[in-house]
Design a protein around this motif. Structure first.
Motif, mmCIF file in Angstrom:
data_model
loop_
_atom_site.group_PDB
_atom_site.id
_atom_site.type_symbol
_atom_site.label_atom_id
_atom_site.label_comp_id
_atom_site.label_asym_id
_atom_site.label_seq_id
_atom_site.Cartn_x
_atom_site.Cartn_y
_atom_site.Cartn_z
ATOM 1 N N VAL A 135 -0.691 -3.121 0.061
ATOM 2 C CA VAL A 135 -1.303 -2.124 0.930
ATOM 3 C C VAL A 135 -0.226 -1.611 1.881
ATOM 4 O O VAL A 135 0.526 -2.391 2.468
ATOM 5 C CB VAL A 135 -2.463 -2.733 1.735
ATOM 6 C CG1 VAL A 135 -2.928 -1.776 2.832
ATOM 7 C CG2 VAL A 135 -3.630 -3.064 0.800
ATOM 8 N N PRO B 46 -3.877 1.818 -1.031
ATOM 9 C CA PRO B 46 -4.127 0.452 -1.513
ATOM 10 C C PRO B 46 -2.988 -0.077 -2.366
ATOM 11 O O PRO B 46 -2.142 0.687 -2.853
ATOM 12 C CB PRO B 46 -5.413 0.609 -2.331
ATOM 13 C CG PRO B 46 -5.407 2.034 -2.765
ATOM 14 C CD PRO B 46 -4.762 2.809 -1.654
ATOM 15 N N LEU C 257 -9.050 -1.014 -1.565
ATOM 16 C CA LEU C 257 -9.041 -0.414 -0.235
ATOM 17 C C LEU C 257 -9.116 1.102 -0.355
ATOM 18 O O LEU C 257 -8.335 1.708 -1.085
ATOM 19 C CB LEU C 257 -7.759 -0.798 0.506
ATOM 20 C CG LEU C 257 -7.666 -0.337 1.966
ATOM 21 C CD1 LEU C 257 -8.469 -1.275 2.851
ATOM 22 C CD2 LEU C 257 -6.209 -0.317 2.420
#
Length: 266
Positions: free
Chosen positions: A39, A74, A110
């Motif tokens: 990330v 992500p 994410l």
């Protein structure tokens, strides 16, 4: 075109932490492909009105970004980033393990953010290099604070912290007071409580009313005040005995807590 934003040790040689890396990079106009294995938060420090971006595709779209705007992508993100002006860029990479502690079980899931960033996350990203240079407990606290804030900001669901029993709390508190002169770490305290560092920090604050870092600072200064009042040790010796290598920082913290400088306590 130059390869950019590739999260590999050979490309980013300065590693500050196993859990978080911070880099300030200057890139010539152009751009190119990127591949992120963690990330990543990116912050542009220069306006890029003609910035184009593709994530998971080779077809770029217009994505103009101003100074202090950027993206959160992500783990596993690949794509293309193109810009017409020289780019001043800050990137912060967060390990999957840290984010799992903060409640994000799959870093590849994410949601991506492109454009304006949360103000607190922006400030943390820009200052990550500074707090990574701090002592161990401060660094541990700030790294996890950034991970926690990122997860809370970008994803609505968070894991709840487990409770901290009286026995485990006493074990940790005794450890803190027995090692005030040491470079205490959040991980060591969490291990004593048999909890992850992130969940321990939340449970400790709930149990004591203070975050671990604030608790340790207060305990160190209380011990210092006693030593100044009851011994003939110099201020520098007292500071060292309660874990302060920086005498100026010790004086600032002492005055903030007691409203008086260490030298005037006697």
């Amino acid at each position: 075109m130059a390869e950019i934003m590739v999260c590999r040790a050979v490309f980013y040689p300065y590693v500050y932490s196993m859990e978080l890396e911070h880099h300030h990079t200057n890139l010539p106009a152009g751009g190119g492909p990127f591949a992120l294995d963690r990330v990543t938060v990116g912050v542009f420090l220069t306006d890029q009105p003609n910035h184009r971006l593709a994530v998971g595709s080779d077809r770029t779209i217009d994505a103009p970004l101003k100074r202090n705007e950027g993206w959160v992508l992500p783990a596993g993100s690949e794509g293309l980033c193109l810009f017409e002006n020289n780019l001043d860029l800050v990137t912060v990479h967060l390990d999957d393990g840290l984010l799992r502690e903060c409640g994000l079980q799959d870093a590849e899931q994410l949601p991506q953010v492109i454009g304006q960033l949360d103000p607190i996350l922006l400030s943390m990203a820009l200052n990550a290099g500074t707090f990574l240079d701090g002592d161990t407990l401060y660094r541990d606290t700030m790294v996890r604070a950034m991970g926690h804030h990122l997860v809370r900001t970008v994803t609505p669901q968070r894991a709840e912290a487990a409770g901290l029993s009286d026995t485990r709390l006493k074990r940790v508190v005794d450890f803190i007071h027995d090692h005030l002169s040491d470079d205490l770490s959040l991980t060591a305290m969490a291990d004593l409580a048999a909890m992850s560092p992130t969940h321990f920090a939340k449970a400790f604050k709930k149990a004591t009313g203070s975050a671990p870092l604030q608790y340790v600072i207060s305990a160190r200064l209380d011990r210092a005040k006693v030593l100044l009042q009851t011994t003939q040790l110099t201020v520098a010796d007292v500071a060292w005995r309660v874990g302060y290598a920086d005498l100026s920082r010790f004086g600032q913290h002492f005055k903030r807590q007691f409203g008086i400088t260490p030298g005037k306590v006697r």
